[in-house]
Enzyme design. Sequence first.
Site, short mmCIF file in Angstrom:
data_model
loop_
_atom_site.label_atom_id
_atom_site.label_comp_id
_atom_site.label_asym_id
_atom_site.label_seq_id
_atom_site.Cartn_x
_atom_site.Cartn_y
_atom_site.Cartn_z
N ASP A 112 0.87 -1.16 0.00
CA ASP A 112 0.00 0.00 0.00
C ASP A 112 0.91 1.22 0.00
O ASP A 112 2.07 1.13 0.42
CB ASP A 112 -0.89 -0.02 1.25
CG ASP A 112 -1.74 1.21 1.37
OD1 ASP A 112 -2.40 1.59 0.39
OD2 ASP A 112 -1.74 1.82 2.47
N ASP A 119 0.01 5.08 0.87
CA ASP A 119 -0.18 6.06 1.96
C ASP A 119 -0.16 5.38 3.32
O ASP A 119 -0.94 4.48 3.59
CB ASP A 119 -1.49 6.82 1.77
CG ASP A 119 -1.51 7.64 0.50
OD1 ASP A 119 -0.44 8.10 0.07
OD2 ASP A 119 -2.60 7.83 -0.08
N ASN A 124 -5.31 2.70 -3.39
CA ASN A 124 -6.59 3.35 -3.66
C ASN A 124 -6.34 4.85 -3.73
O ASN A 124 -5.75 5.42 -2.80
CB ASN A 124 -7.59 3.09 -2.52
CG ASN A 124 -8.09 1.66 -2.49
OD1 ASN A 124 -7.97 0.92 -3.44
ND2 ASN A 124 -8.67 1.28 -1.36
#
Length: 173
Positions: free
Chosen positions: A8, A10, A55
């Site tokens: 991921d 962030d 995302n």
Amino acid sequence: MEKAIFLDRDGVINEVLTKRVKFVNNPKQFYLLDGVGEAINLMKNMGYKIFVVTNQGGVGLGFMKEEMLKLVHEKMKKEIAKFGGEIDDVIYCAHKPESGCSCRKPEPGMIMSLAEKHHISLSESYMIGDRDVDIIAGRKAGTKTILIGNEEGVADYEFKTLFEAAKWLGTVQ
């Protein structure tokens, strides 16, 4: 088949929701977390392909344009390269939250797409994230999972930092 680390972005690679930056909507707001460049270098040297799966609903919501997101990712790659690290590929979901798409985590679409494209053995790979949506996506895809941060979650393993996780991965090779 190769093995991979799916990261991921962030909260794992860069600062988010800190005193310096709330969200990363342009390259000036991108700050690499301590030890991340070294961690990625370690994992790469262990033979893992390194992928970023993120995302980025801010695009779908109109807070940033895709061109700016690509510039953020270029800065990320350059910052990591300063430590000898390398990102093999970056994939993102630019859809709005709650859009119901198959790519937005906790759905495994981004992981599955990269695994197919790069011939990855998911059972030998790890999804590393800082939120349950990352871990759920990894589980759905069939990877082992690592949660980064201070929260307890549903991951197979938990570490405070990506660097700690990378050092541990070196012991289980």
